[in-house]
Design an enzyme around this catalytic site. Structure first.
Site, PDB file in Angstrom:
ATOM      1  N   ASN B  78       0.802  -1.213   0.000  1.00  0.00           N
ATOM      2  CA  ASN B  78       0.000   0.000   0.000  1.00  0.00           C
ATOM      3  C   ASN B  78       0.846   1.280   0.000  1.00  0.00           C
ATOM      4  O   ASN B  78       0.337   2.374   0.222  1.00  0.00           O
ATOM      5  CB  ASN B  78      -0.950   0.024   1.201  1.00  0.00           C
ATOM      6  CG  ASN B  78      -1.778  -1.243   1.293  1.00  0.00           C
ATOM      7  OD1 ASN B  78      -1.541  -2.100   2.143  1.00  0.00           O
ATOM      8  ND2 ASN B  78      -2.713  -1.380   0.362  1.00  0.00           N
ATOM      9  N   ILE B  85       1.134   6.898   0.378  1.00  0.00           N
ATOM     10  CA  ILE B  85       0.443   5.873   1.145  1.00  0.00           C
ATOM     11  C   ILE B  85      -1.012   5.776   0.717  1.00  0.00           C
ATOM     12  O   ILE B  85      -1.694   6.795   0.581  1.00  0.00           O
ATOM     13  CB  ILE B  85       0.472   6.218   2.659  1.00  0.00           C
ATOM     14  CG1 ILE B  85       1.914   6.495   3.104  1.00  0.00           C
ATOM     15  CG2 ILE B  85      -0.147   5.106   3.489  1.00  0.00           C
ATOM     16  CD1 ILE B  85       2.010   7.300   4.379  1.00  0.00           C
ATOM     17  N   CYS B  86      -1.494   4.546   0.509  1.00  0.00           N
ATOM     18  CA  CYS B  86      -2.911   4.370   0.218  1.00  0.00           C
ATOM     19  C   CYS B  86      -3.618   3.979   1.513  1.00  0.00           C
ATOM     20  O   CYS B  86      -3.524   2.857   1.981  1.00  0.00           O
ATOM     21  CB  CYS B  86      -3.117   3.275  -0.822  1.00  0.00           C
ATOM     22  SG  CYS B  86      -4.849   2.980  -1.160  1.00  0.00           S
ATOM     23  N   LEU B  87      -4.299   4.967   2.075  1.00  0.00           N
ATOM     24  CA  LEU B  87      -4.950   4.738   3.358  1.00  0.00           C
ATOM     25  C   LEU B  87      -6.256   5.527   3.334  1.00  0.00           C
ATOM     26  O   LEU B  87      -6.254   6.725   3.043  1.00  0.00           O
ATOM     27  CB  LEU B  87      -4.027   5.237   4.481  1.00  0.00           C
ATOM     28  CG  LEU B  87      -4.421   4.923   5.914  1.00  0.00           C
ATOM     29  CD1 LEU B  87      -4.459   3.420   6.145  1.00  0.00           C
ATOM     30  CD2 LEU B  87      -3.431   5.561   6.893  1.00  0.00           C
TER      31      LEU B  87
END
Ligand code: ZN
Ligand code: ZN
Ligand code: ZN
Ligand code: ZN
Ligand code: ZN
Ligand code: ZN
Ligand code: ZN
Lengths: 640, 148
Positions: B78, B85-87
Site C-alpha cells: 500500500n 500511502i494508500c490509506l
C-alpha cells in the site's frame, strides 16, 4: 473502503449490476426509462438555439437542443419521489432522501435491498439510525458552558463568561462548535458531496436534510446579523464626535463583529463581483394601499397573500447560491443533470445556480459542440433565470458574432486599448454652435440645448439625413486600392479597426447608459405602481421592450465586430443594409424611452409594442443575414 | 499567517504525551511541517526498523487531511516507490475530528496488516498475494537495508 461519498466505487457497483440486468432484460429497460423520465418532474420543453432550422433565404441551419434546469424544479421533483418512497417504507422523509441519494435515485434497487437485507444491516450500511428521532421541536444547537468540553475540530472550549455554541445531530452525541460544523459542510459542499457524514470519525451517521436546514439557517442568520452590525457601524461612524458611552458601545460592537466576521467570511461566496447589473432582476414591490377603508376584505386578503408571496420570493432570491442548503441543492441538481445528459454547464452569471443540459443537435451533420461552432453558429442559451449566454465559451451572449471572432475581437480590443482610448470620451461639441454636449442616454439622436440643432452622435451630421434608409454613417467605405508601403498598409488597417471599434464602443456605452436610464425609470415605475392601482402585469410590456432594446444594442454591437473581420473585397452591402435598418430602429426605440414621462408610459403602450416588434424583426433578420452570407460564401471572415 | 489554536495544541500534546514508537517534531521555521519517525511494529516484517516520514498540514487542515509520505524506502503493497500511502483515512474517510496522532497510528497499523487487495504498488501487491513468503522476506531485507 466504506465510503459515503456520492460517487464512490460502492455506488458505481450498484450502477454496474443494474446495467447488467438492463442489458439482459428488456422489461427492465422500460422501467429504467420511466425512472429516468422523472414523471413527477414538470416536463421541461427542450429548447433550441436560434435561428429556426432554416433561414428566410432557405439556408439550412443547425440548432443545439437544450433544457434549462432550475434547481428548485429538481428539488420539487425529488421531494415528490421522497414522499412516495416514504409512503411505502414509512421511515421518515429525511431517511428516505438519504437512501435515494445513496442508491442514486434508483428506487427499484433500493426496495430490493430493503426487503432482502436485515433491517439493522441495511440501516447501518446506509448511515441511518435504527431509532431515528425526527428533527423538530427541540433544537440541535446548544450553548455549552461546561468548561471541560472541547470541540474536536478546533480544540476550543467554553469559558466562564463565554459559552460555546455547539451543534449536534439528532441521533448521535457528537457535538462540535457551530463554526467548525459550518466550515465542515462548506468543505463537503465544495467537494460536491451529497452524503455528508457526522464529522466524528467512527460515527458514520449521515447528516439529514432537516439537520442541515437548521445549520444553514443559523449560518444565514449570523451572516445577516453581521451585515446589519456593519451597516449600523458605518452609520454611526459618519456621525462624529462620539460620546464616552458611544465609544464604550463601539468597543463592544467591534468585539462582537470580530466574532461574527468569521461567519460572514464563511458564508459570503466569491460570486459577489457586482457584475450582474446586466440582468438585474425586476423586483416586485407589494402594492401599498394609501387608505384601506374602502377596500373590500377579499382584496385585502389577496394583497396580503401577494405580499407574503413576494417576500418569500425575494428571500429565496437573496439566498440563492448563498447558504449551505442552497449550495447543497445545487450539488444535488448537478448530480441529477449528470445522470440525465452527457454535457451540462451551469450559468456563468454571478450568483445564478441554474443549469443547462445539452441535449444534442437538431441536425444530421453536426454532432458535437465543436462542429457546431466551427460552422460559425452560436449556441446561445437562456437559463431559467433568463440569463443569456454562449454555451460554448460561457461569455454573455455575443450573437451574431461567432465564438472565434468574438474571442479575437476581445483580444484585439484589449491589446489596442491605448490606441483607441481617445474615442471613448463622453462629450462632444455641437457641430453647429460648438457648445459642449454630454451624452447621458443611450440614444445617438442628439439635440443641442443651445441651438436646437439635431445631429447624429456617431458622425456629427444632421439627423435629418439619417431619417431614411440612407443611414450611411455605419458603413465603412473600403479603400481597396493596393497599399504600396507597409506603413500605408498598417495605417489602412488601423483606420478600419478604429472605424468599427468606434461603432462597437459606441453601442457598448449606449448599452450601459440605456441600462442606467432604464433602471432609474424602473424605480419610478414602481413608485407609480404603489400610488395608483396599476398592476405589475400591466407594465409588463414596458419591461419586455427594455429587454428588446438592450438585447438589440448588444447584437448590433457584436455585428460591428464581425464587420472588421470580413474580407474587404467581399460585397457586404447586404449585411450593412440590415445593420443600418436595425441601428436606426434601435435609436428610435431608445428615443421613445428617453422621451416618455413615467406617467405617460401606459398611454404609449401601443408605440412601445410597435417599436420593439420592429426591432425584434430586424434583429432576427440581422442574424439570419449573417448566417446566409457566411454560408453562401458572400462574405468571408479572414482577418487575423 | 498565524497558526490556528488547534495545530498549536496538537503539537504541544504530541510532545507532552507522545505515542509509543512514534515521534513527530515540527520544523522550527515551518510549524506545519513535521519530521516523523515510526517504529516498525513487532512481529511484522518491519520489526526493528525505524521509518522516516514527512507530514505537512495544508492551510485547510483540519478540514482536509494532512499530507504524509514515507521518506525511507519500504516494501509494502500500500506504499509506492515515492513513499505515497494508500490509506482511506488520508483520502475519502478523512474526518476533521481525526488528528496527526490518529493518522500516524493508522499508518503504524497498516505496517502490521498490509492490504494487498487495495494496492498502490501493484507489483508488490501481486508478489504479496502470489508469493507471500518471498514478499515478506523482501520486506525484511529492505527494512534491514534502509530502515536503520
Ligand atoms: Zn470547533
Ligand atoms: Zn455522530
Ligand atoms: Zn442564470
Ligand atoms: Zn461563444
Ligand atoms: Zn448647438
Ligand atoms: Zn434617436
Ligand atoms: Zn451618423
Amino acid at each position: 473502503m466504506s465510503d459515503v461519498e456520492g460517487d464512490d466505487p460502492e455506488e458505481e457497483e450498484y450502477d454496474e449490476s443494474f446495467e447488467d440486468s438492463y442489458a439482459e432484460d428488456s422489461e427492465f429497460e422500460y422501467e429504467d426509462e420511466e425512472y429516468l423520465d422523472e414523471d413527477n418532474m414538470e416536463k421541461v420543453e427542450v429548447e433550441y438555439t436560434y435561428p429556426t432550422s432554416e433561414t428566410k433565404m432557405g439556408t439550412l441551419t443547425h440548432r443545439m437542443k437544450y433544457e434549462p434546469v432550475d434547481v428548485e424544479d429538481v428539488q420539487r421533483s425529488l421531494e415528490e419521489k421522497v414522499k412516495q418512497l416514504d409512503t411505502i417504507l414509512q421511515i421518515g422523509t429525511d431517511e428516505c432522501r438519504i437512501l435515494l441519494m445513496r442508491y442514486n435515485w434508483n428506487d427499484d434497487k433500493l426496495l430490493e435491498d430493503f426487503t432482502n437485507e436485515s433491517l439493522d444491516k441495511f440501516f447501518e450500511g446506509s448511515g441511518l439510525s435504527k431509532n431515528s428521532k425526527p428533527v423538530g421541536g427541540w433544537d440541535l444547537i446548544e450553548q455549552k458552558t461546561d468548561e471541560s468540553f472541547e470541540c474536536h475540530i478546533c480544540f476550543s472550549s467554553p469559558s466562564k463568561d463565554q459559552p460555546l455554541a455547539v451543534f449536534r445531530l439528532g441521533n448521535c452525541d457528537h457535538p462540535f462548535c457551530i463554526r467548525c460544523y459550518v466550515k465542515y459542510i462548506q468543505e463537503a459542499n465544495a467537494n460536491s458531496r451529497l452524503l455528508i457524514p457526522c464529522p466524528e470519525a467512527d460515527c458514520g451517521l449521515i447528516i439529514r436534510l432537516s439537520e442541515l436546514q437548521q445549520l444553514s439557517d443559523y449560518g444565514w442568520k449570523e451572516r445577516e446579523r453581521a451585515r446589519e452590525e456593519k451597516r449600523k457601524e458605518t452609520e454611526k461612524q459618519s456621525r462624529v464626535p462620539l460620546t464616552e458611552e458611544e465609544i464604550r458601545q463601539k468597543y463592544q460592537r467591534d468585539q462582537i463583529e470580530a466574532e461574527l466576521s468569521e461567519f460572514s467570511d464563511l458564508e459570503i461566496g466569491e460570486g459577489e463581483t457586482g457584475e450582474n447589473e446586466e440582468e438585474k432582476k425586476v423586483k416586485v414591490e407589494p402594492k401599498n394601499k394609501a387608505d384601506d377603508t374602502d377596500e373590500d376584505p377579499e382584496a385585502k386578503l389577496f394583497n396580503f397573500q401577494e405580499r407574503i408571496l413576494v417576500q418569500e420570493r425575494e428571500e429565496r432570491e437573496r439566498r440563492r447560491n448563498q447558504t449551505l442548503l442552497s449550495k447543497y441543492w445545487f450539488n444535488v441538481a448537478s448530480k441529477y443533470c449528470s445522470k440525465h445528459c452527457k454535457s451540462f454547464k451551469n450559468c456563468p452569471f454571478p450568483d445564478c445556480d441554474s443549469l443547462i443540459m445539452q441535449q444534442g443537435f437538431d441536425s444530421n451533420v453536426v454532432a458535437t459542440l465543436e462542429e457546431f461552432t466551427k460552422r460559425q453558429l452560436i449556441p446561445t442559451v437562456q437559463c431559467s433565470h433568463k440569463h443569456e449566454f454562449c454555451y460554448s465559451c460561457l461569455k454573455g451572449d455575443h450573437s451574431p458574432c461567432p465564438c472565434s471572432i468574438a474571442e479575437k475581437w476581445e483580444k484585439k480590443c484589449k491589446d489596442d486599448t491605448e490606441t483607441a482610448h481617445w474615442i471613448t470620451a463622453n462629450t462632444k461639441d455641437c457641430p453647429e454652435c460648438s457648445m459642449p454636449i454630454e451624452k447621458n442616454g443611450g440614444c445617438n439622436h442628439m439635440q443641442c440645448r443651445n441651438c436646437n440643432y439635431e445631429f447624429c452622435w456617431v458622425c456629427l451630421k444632421d439627423w435629418a439625413c439619417h431619417n431614411n434608409s440612407y443611414f450611411n454613417c455605419t458603413k465603412y467605405v473600403e479603400d481597396i486600392g493596393e497599399a504600396k508601403t507597409a506603413q500605408e498598409k498598417s495605417r489602412k488597417s488601423l483606420e478600419r479597426y478604429l472605424f468599427y471599434f468606434r461603432l462597437f464602443d459606441n453601442q457598448r456605452s449606449s448599452l450601459s447608459k440605456d441600462r442606467e436610464l432604464l433602471e432609474q425609470f424602473e424605480g419610478k415605475i414602481q413608485e407609480m405602481q404603489k400610488k395608483s392601482s396599476v398592476s405589475w402585469i400591466e407594465t409588463l410590456f414596458y419591461r419586455e421592450s427594455v429587454d428588446v432594446l438592450l438585447q438589440a444594442r448588444r447584437e448590433l454591437m457584436w455585428s460591428y465586430a464581425i464587420m472588421y473581420y470580413i474580407d474587404p473585397k467581399c460585397p457586404k452591402q447586404l449585411v450593412e443594409g440590415v445593420q443600418c435598418t436595425l441601428s436606426h430602429q434601435v435609436e428610435k426605440l431608445s428615443r421613445l424611452f428617453a422621451d416618455t414621462e413615467v406617467n405617460a408610459v401606459l398611454q404609449q403602450k401601443a408605440k412601445f409594442l410597435n417599436y420593439s416588434n420592429t426591432v425584434k424583426k430586424s434583429r432576427d433578420l440581422l442574424r439570419e443575414t449573417y448566417l446566409d452570407c457566411i454560408a453562401n460564401g458572400v462574405v468571408k471572415l479572414t482577418r487575423k | 499567517m498565524s497558526l490556528p489554536k488547534r495545530i498549536i495544541r496538537e503539537t504541544e500534546r504530541l510532545i507532552s504525551d507522545p505515542v509509543p514508537g512514534i515521534t513527530a517534531v515540527p520544523h522550527s521555521d515551518n510549524l506545519r511541517y513535521f519530521d516523523v519517525t515510526i517504529q516498525g511494529p513487532e512481529s511484522s516484517p518491519y520489526e526493528n526498523g525505524k521509518f522516516k516520514l514527512e507530514l505537512f498540514l495544508p492551510d485547510e487542515y483540519p478540514m482536509v487531511a494532512p499530507k504524509v509520505r514515507f521518506l525511507t524506502k519500504i516494501y509494502h503493497p500500500n506504499i509506492d516507490r515515492l513513499g505515497r500511502i494508500c490509506l482511506d483515512v488520508l483520502k475519502n474517510n478523512w474526518s476533521p475530528a481525526l488528528q496527526i496522532r490518529t493518522i500516524l497510528l493508522s499508518i503504524q497499523a497498516l505496517l502490521s496488516s498490509p492490504n494487498p487487495d487495495d494496492p498502490l504498488a501493484n507489483e508488490v501487491a501481486e508478489e504479496w498475494k502470489n508469493n507471500n513468503v518471498h514478499a515478506i522476506a523482501t520486506a525484511k531485507e529492505w527494512t534491514e537495508k534502509y530502515a536503520n
